[in-house]
Design a protein around this motif. Structure first.
Motif, short mmCIF file in Angstrom:
data_model
loop_
_atom_site.label_atom_id
_atom_site.label_comp_id
_atom_site.label_asym_id
_atom_site.label_seq_id
_atom_site.Cartn_x
_atom_site.Cartn_y
_atom_site.Cartn_z
N ASN A 21 42.48 24.65 48.86
CA ASN A 21 43.79 25.18 49.13
C ASN A 21 44.53 24.20 50.05
O ASN A 21 44.19 24.08 51.21
CB ASN A 21 43.63 26.55 49.81
CG ASN A 21 44.97 27.15 50.14
OD1 ASN A 21 46.01 26.48 50.06
ND2 ASN A 21 44.96 28.40 50.52
N ALA A 27 42.77 33.43 52.40
CA ALA A 27 42.91 34.55 51.48
C ALA A 27 42.96 35.84 52.30
O ALA A 27 42.21 36.00 53.25
CB ALA A 27 41.73 34.57 50.53
N PHE A 70 40.89 31.17 46.34
CA PHE A 70 40.95 32.55 46.83
C PHE A 70 39.77 33.38 46.31
O PHE A 70 39.69 34.58 46.57
CB PHE A 70 42.25 33.24 46.40
CG PHE A 70 43.50 32.49 46.77
CD1 PHE A 70 43.57 31.76 47.95
CD2 PHE A 70 44.62 32.53 45.95
CE1 PHE A 70 44.74 31.06 48.29
CE2 PHE A 70 45.78 31.84 46.27
CZ PHE A 70 45.84 31.10 47.45
N ARG A 139 46.79 35.59 46.69
CA ARG A 139 46.16 35.24 47.97
C ARG A 139 46.05 36.48 48.86
O ARG A 139 44.98 36.78 49.41
CB ARG A 139 46.99 34.16 48.69
CG ARG A 139 46.35 33.64 49.97
CD ARG A 139 47.28 32.73 50.74
NE ARG A 139 48.47 33.41 51.22
CZ ARG A 139 48.50 34.26 52.25
NH1 ARG A 139 47.39 34.54 52.90
NH2 ARG A 139 49.62 34.85 52.62
N ALA A 142 43.46 39.08 47.67
CA ALA A 142 42.13 38.56 47.35
C ALA A 142 40.99 39.36 47.98
O ALA A 142 39.91 39.47 47.41
CB ALA A 142 42.03 37.09 47.76
#
Ligand SMILES: [Zn+2]
Length: 301
Positions: A21, A27, A70, A139, A142
């Motif tokens: 990421n 997340a 995520f 996100r 998650a």
């Protein structure tokens, strides 16, 4: 997408290798319009992203890597679409954790941009904004452990190559709806929330009469209660978009869409659709509406 006012495929399941990421946003942290904006900036940096292009392939890899970061499994639903330009390979992305044993809620956007030969159409709003927001919602959700799973859908080929018609538009959603019906997946889906063109600084969300009434009313009620008027104005319209093929197979759907982008809609499908015309605040508002209606849909199951 088209609107009226006054109204064979080979299937490949690919598990991509785990990605990083780039924004290092964890997340599950709260919704952020600025994160969604960052996702739009990245998409725009790839340039115009029509189906079958190398830039869309890069964009797809970016989306897929984020989703895996995520903790989602990402399926590449690849197929060949017959278009006015001949057969074109297209790819829907579907991100999931659970298999929807108790049912699922789908959050969706198209991620292709309209083919405009010879023009630098980067689609910050259409469909950068909705793609960025669905990614941001993936996100945020998650780490949720709700009874109904959340699935995230990134559709290819929404835009018409030549002129919008039943056969030249919504290639990805038509393909996937057929497949989900055939495979019995459609029955698991309690609601599909489609986002499209939701980043305009002057947000005007329309009341789409093609959407499932209880879902559209839920969006409206939440938006009003959250004080999002007057931006969310109750103009009624009949929208043809990626929700139609899923409505046709019996899935309740709502399309959250802004049909008024710039003076007289002059930024829509033009080179004016750039980053400076959209705002993190608008994306965050729409994201908050979505997050507010999810518990209602969970209760309804
Ligand atoms: Zn469009």
């Amino acid at each position: 997408m088209r609107y009226f006012f006054g109204c064979g495929c080979a299937l490949a399941i690919v598990l991509f290798s785990c990605g990083q990421n780039p924004f290092a946003v964890s997340a599950g942290a709260p919704l952020s319009g600025e994160n969604a904006m960052e996702y739009v900036r990245t998409q725009v940096s790839f340039g115009p992203r029509p189906p079958g292009s190398e830039s869309l392939q890069k964009c797809r890899a970016f989306i897929s890597n984020e989703l895996q970061g995520f903790g989602y499994r990402v399926e590449d639903d690849a197929f060949t679409a017959e278009t006015p330009y001949g057969p074109i390979r297209m790819h829907n992305l579907i991100a999931r954790k659970g298999d929807g044993e108790n049912g699922a809620i789908v959050l969706a956007s198209h991620y292709d941009t309209k083919l405009m030969e010879g023009r630098n159409f980067v689609g910050a709003n259409d469909a950068g904004s909705s793609t960025g927001l669905v990614l941001e919602l993936a996100r945020v959700l998650a780490s949720k452990d709700d009874p109904l799973d959340y699935w995230f859908l990134f559709l290819d080929g929404e835009e018409a190559f030549v002129e919008w018609s039943t056969f030249d538009s919504t290639y990805g959603s038509r393909h996937l709806a057929k497949r989900w019906k055939r495979e019995g997946v459609a029955g698991k889906i309690r609601a599909l929330i489609l986002l499209d063109i939701i980043g305009d600084k002057n947000l005007d969300i329309y009341y789409d009469i093609n959407s499932t009434p209880w879902l559209m009313d839920l969006v409206w009620e939440k938006a009003s209660r959250m004080g999002l008027q007057p931006n969310l104005s109750r103009y009624k319209s009949s929208v043809l978009d990626d929700h139609i093929p899923f409505l046709d197979i019996g899935i309740p759907c709502v399309d959250i869409i802004d049909l008024n982008y710039g003076p007289e809609n002059s930024y829509w499908h033009t080179e004016e659709d750039t980053l400076d015309k959209i705002s993190p605040e608008s994306m965050e508002k729409v994201g908050r509406v979505v997050l507010e209606i999810l518990p209602e849909i969970q209760k309804k199951r």
